[in-house]
Design an enzyme around this catalytic site. Structure first.
Site, PDB file in Angstrom:
ATOM      1  N   GLY A 130       0.841  -1.217   0.000  1.00 25.45           N
ATOM      2  CA  GLY A 130       0.000   0.000   0.000  1.00 25.45           C
ATOM      3  C   GLY A 130       0.860   1.245   0.000  1.00 25.45           C
ATOM      4  O   GLY A 130       1.629   1.498  -0.922  1.00 25.45           O
ATOM      5  N   LYS A 201       2.282 -10.370  -4.245  1.00 24.96           N
ATOM      6  CA  LYS A 201       3.189  -9.366  -3.677  1.00 24.96           C
ATOM      7  C   LYS A 201       4.563  -9.974  -3.352  1.00 24.96           C
ATOM      8  O   LYS A 201       5.582  -9.357  -3.642  1.00 24.96           O
ATOM      9  CB  LYS A 201       2.548  -8.745  -2.441  1.00 24.96           C
ATOM     10  CG  LYS A 201       1.348  -7.859  -2.804  1.00 24.96           C
ATOM     11  CD  LYS A 201       0.540  -7.476  -1.580  1.00 24.96           C
ATOM     12  CE  LYS A 201      -0.599  -6.535  -1.912  1.00 24.96           C
ATOM     13  NZ  LYS A 201      -1.539  -6.353  -0.797  1.00 24.96           N
TER      14      LYS A 201
HETATM   15  N1  HSE Z   1      -6.691  -6.113  -0.730  1.00 26.96           N
HETATM   16  C1  HSE Z   1      -5.366  -5.648  -0.515  1.00 26.96           C
HETATM   17  C2  HSE Z   1      -5.033  -5.813   0.955  1.00 26.96           C
HETATM   18  C3  HSE Z   1      -5.275  -4.216  -0.931  1.00 26.96           C
HETATM   19  O1  HSE Z   1      -5.954  -6.027   1.750  1.00 26.96           O
HETATM   20  O2  HSE Z   1      -3.876  -5.753   1.317  1.00 26.96           O
HETATM   21  C4  HSE Z   1      -3.888  -3.677  -0.972  1.00 26.96           C
HETATM   22  O3  HSE Z   1      -3.086  -4.344  -1.881  1.00 26.96           O
END
Ligand code: HSE
Length: 395
Positions: A130, A201
């Site tokens: 994020g 990720k």
């Molecule tokens: N859905 C993802 C999370 C959003 O909850 O981390 C951010 O990548």
């Protein structure tokens, strides 16, 4: 005027527009000129009083063919239209920045190659963590290191759910619903709760630091849907918590990578990272251990990272060369070779203890034992699968 375009007017897209609008003055001081969102590409209807209503377009070719647009933020998600558009934009010599981890994880190798050939940027700071700065620090600030391991809480939604389960004894469904209401969860919550988002990720981070593509399909991925209140009780008996952990470790030119719920002792750095926050621990041969921590999901934190990439493109009109190449098929270890210590929950403690040479029986609840193994491989773990109710890896 520095004209940019945004593709996708969802949670993140509207956040990107909001950050550019709110920080207009400071951005123009930083850049020496005003930044304007000239186009917002989206097919959905937008209310006439929406601040971006007059910028909305439905035809991608308008922004593709506009020479005033040199930077485009792709925040639409998915890997179909987003892939096609990104490819066309890079081929046309435009910089693309994105929060789209699915696209970076699955098509990053190809898109980075095109960006390199066209001498433009394909930047993806917002795709992992994020709002936490992690891509640029890994690539630039830690460049002196040989990085051997990355361990992270990479999904805000699951961390939010697990935190609620531990702190408040909440059930899974209620906690998920709250995470969705807060705009943390993916449109399809399976991507969060089944570990797919965290898998993308860790694949991006591992590809970036090890320089070769870590294919998501080869990452052992287990979500949190099977975590129960009895698991919470086991972890608490061990003075620990459970977190969904993505880990990639390089050993002898092979990457061992997984996403799975893991038991983490309280008092260690990742154990105290709660709610929607993400934490990423990086081990390098010069720095030792460093931990990155911050809001891992949500409109404005994610937009913060996207807009930072836009600024980077506007400031440095050259290729930053984030790059990785295709890997040999054995670069990622077979998950059967993944290793670690495990908590085994079993009703057949004698058999399990004998087969795995476990001398200490840790605790018992209603005729069910919790045994903790030494470091073993998943292949060894498999030899007792008939005797165990479940296992959870330790961190
Ligand atoms: N859905 C993802 C999370 C959003 O909850 O981390 C951010 O990548």
């Amino acid at each position: 005027m520095l004209n940019v375009a945004v593709m996708g007017y969802g949670v993140v897209g509207s956040g990107v527009c909001e950050v550019i609008r709110t920080n207009r003055k400071s951005l123009s001081e930083k850049l020496g000129d005003q930044v304007k969102v000239k186009y917002v590409l989206d097919i959905k209807e937008v209310a006439p009083d929406d601040p971006e209503a007059s910028q909305i377009i439905r035809d991608f070719d308008i922004l593709l063919n506009d020479p005033e647009i040199s930077v485009v933020a792709e925040v639409m998600g998915g890997a179909t239209f987003a892939y096609d558009y990104t490819k066309k934009l890079l081929m046309a010599g435009k910089h693309v920045v994105t929060s789209n981890k699915e696209l970076v994880a699955t098509k990053g190798t190809e898109l980075l190659q095109i960006a390199k050939e066209k001498n433009v940027n394909y930047l993806f700071e917002a795709s992992v963590g994020g709002g936490i700065p992690i891509i640029r620090p890994l690539y630039s600030c830690l460049a002196a290191n040989e990085i051997n391991r990355i361990t992270g809480i990479l999904n805000g939604t699951t961390n939010y759910i697990l935190t609620k389960m531990f702190r408040e004894g909440s059930d899974f469904e209620t906690a998920l619903r709250e995470a969705q209401e807060k705009g943390y969860a993916e449109r399809n919550p399976s991507a969060d709760v089944d570990g797919i988002d965290a898998c993308r990720k860790i694949a991006i981070l591992a590809s970036l630091v090890f320089g070769k593509e870590v294919d998501c399909a080869k990452v052992k991925t287990v979500g949190i849907t099977n975590i129960t209140s009895s698991d919470v009780a086991y972890a608490e008996k061990m003075n620990s918590v459970i977190k969904l952990i993505g880990q990639a470790e390089l050993k002898n030119q092979t990457v061992y990578v997984s996403v799975e719920p893991r038991i983490i002792p309280k008092g260690t750095p990742l154990a105290s990272i709660d709610d929607v926050f993400n934490g990423i621990m990086v081990n390098g041969n010069a720095i030792g251990e460093v931990v990155f921590y911050g809001p891992g999901a949500g409109k404005l934190p994610t937009a913060s990272a996207v807009v930072a990439d836009i600024i980077d493109c506007l400031r440095n009109d050259h290729n930053r060369e984030y790059f990785w190449t295709q890997a040999a098929s054995d670069f990622v270890a077979d998950s059967a070779d993944n290793f670690g210590k495990y908590l085994l929950v079993t009703k057949c403690a004698d058999e399990v203890a004998q087969k795995l040479n476990i001398t200490d029986r840790v605790f018992v609840t209603d005729g069910e034992w919790g045994l903790v193994t030494d470091v073993i491989t998943e292949r060894e773990l498999d030899t007792v699968s008939a005797y165990i109710e479940k296992y959870i890896k330790l961190c």
